[in-house]
Write an enzyme that holds these catalytic residues in place. Structure first.
Site, PDB file in Angstrom:
ATOM      1  N   PRO A  23       0.665  -1.288  -0.057  1.00  0.00           N
ATOM      2  CA  PRO A  23      -0.072   0.021  -0.082  1.00  0.00           C
ATOM      3  C   PRO A  23       0.748   1.138   0.015  1.00  0.00           C
ATOM      4  CG  PRO A  23      -0.685  -1.450   1.665  1.00  0.00           C
ATOM      5  CD  PRO A  23       0.557  -2.179   1.169  1.00  0.00           C
ATOM      6  N   TYR A 185      -0.909   5.202  13.243  1.00  0.00           N
ATOM      7  CA  TYR A 185      -2.192   5.157  12.872  1.00  0.00           C
ATOM      8  C   TYR A 185      -3.307   4.629  13.814  1.00  0.00           C
ATOM      9  CZ  TYR A 185      -0.353   7.079   8.625  1.00  0.00           C
ATOM     10  OH  TYR A 185       0.280   7.651   7.457  1.00  0.00           O
TER      11      TYR A 185
END
Length: 366
Positions: A23, A185
């Site tokens: 990603p 995150y």
């Protein structure tokens, strides 16, 4: 056949090789989070280029979970509809379309990297962000968006958002879902004692700090078919040896718990929780973390970081250091890294040519 080029079967899904596009955020959406032609070309070209698995960038499960106002999202059915032509194209090239589901937590509401990567305050188009603890993330202590400690309703909303995003991912045609629990995150923020200073059921010891991720995995597995693989990306270590932090031993313990919940592969990255981290970079610099996770849990692992050559990636699989190799920046330099790997590792010219798209085969033989 080279080990890197061997198929990888997880549940009822088989990748034609062990090469995955890692990603990589593109920050190229309008504020509505819908994919653009950039995404179609960016992801489609890597499928043409020989990757076995092509994964989207971090895709926000909620508008407040975007890193920037330009992040890809999947918080509505419209997003699923817009992503479906991309998954169709990737699949038509023989690759598996995969999606990484993410929530940025207190690292949300920022400008794009090429715009300075600085926080955007709510009065300037940003939004309030949530965190396991209310302390501001350095180095923007005095200049961050409004930050709020997530309460019970917020936590349930996050779990529900991941469940709904997984359901939409199935509608959009993805074959693999990856839950993003790395790089500082939200889910990583809950895992790490560096950022999680809660004293309730979602903070404190290992069981409580890992609870949110385990709840999210269970929610996703409720709607993600039994025949399709589920990945989780973790930071194998916080790289903060000078304080209480997330370590590779905790990662191995977590991986075993996640495997019991139906996770098929742990994608082992590292860092991102705090700017004081000390990272020893270089080729294969995160591979020892993947090895430790592989030793401590009965689950497949993916290695990522500093992989630039086909022979290097093949050695990781051949020597049992990883089951899948995720390639990021090298795929940005060379969208056809997968085809180049076939050429470097496969000795039979006819076999090499068969891996190329029929439209390109006139260039496969030199």
């Amino acid at each position: 056949m080279a080990d890197l080029l061997a198929p990888l079967s997880l549940r009822d899904v088989t990748s034609p090789n062990r090469i995955a596009v890692s990603p990589m955020c593109q920050y190229s959406c309008a504020p509505d989070g819908l994919p653009t032609e950039w995404h179609r070309v960016h992801l489609g070209s890597r499928a043409v280029g020989g990757a076995g698995i092509v994964m989207t960038e971090a895709t926000a499960v909620d508008p407040a979970g975007r890193i920037t106002p330009h992040d890809l999202g999947i918080w509505s059915d419209d997003h699923a509809t817009a992503l479906e032509p991309i998954t169709d194209f990737v699949r038509d090239q023989g690759a598996l379309p995969a999606i990484q589901l993410a929530h940025a937590g207190h690292k949300a509401s920022k400008k794009r990297p090429w715009e300075g990567n600085v926080p955007i305050r709510p009065d300037d188009g940003g939004w309030e962000v949530i965190s396991p603890s209310p302390e501001a993330y350095p180095p923007f202590d005095g200049d961050r968006p409004a930050i709020r400690k997530a309460d019970g309703d917020d936590i349930q909303d996050v779990i529900d958002a991941y469940r709904d995003a997984a359901r939409r991912s199935l509608t959009a045609g993805f074959e693999i879902v990856e839950i993003h629990a790395a790089h500082g995150y939200l889910l990583h923020e809950f895992l790490s004692p560096v950022t999680n200073r809660r004293t309730d059921d979602y903070g404190g010891g290992f069981e409580n700090r890992t609870r949110l991720l385990r709840d999210v995995v269970a929610a996703v597995r409720e709607v993600w078919p039994d025949g399709k693989p589920l990945f989780v990306r973790i930071s194998g270590t916080d790289w903060l040896d000078d304080r209480e932090s997330w370590t590779v031993d905790q990662s191995a313990r977590l991986a075993a718990d996640l495997a019991d919940l139906g996770v098929d592969l742990i994608d082992v990255s590292s860092g991102g929780i705090h700017p004081d981290q000390t990272v020893s970079g270089g080729p294969n610099f995160q591979v020892p973390l993947a090895e430790r996770v592989r030793e401590g849990a009965d689950v497949a692992v993916g290695a990522v970081g500093g992989v630039t050559e086909a022979e290097q990636a093949d050695a990781l699989v051949r020597n049992g250091r990883a089951d899948l190799v995720l390639v990021g920046r090298e795929f940005l330099r060379d969208p056809y890294f997968g085809l180049r790997a076939v050429g470097a590792l496969e000795r039979d010219p006819e076999a090499v040519a068969e891996q190329w798209p029929v439209q390109y085969r006139r260039a496969a033989r030199r």
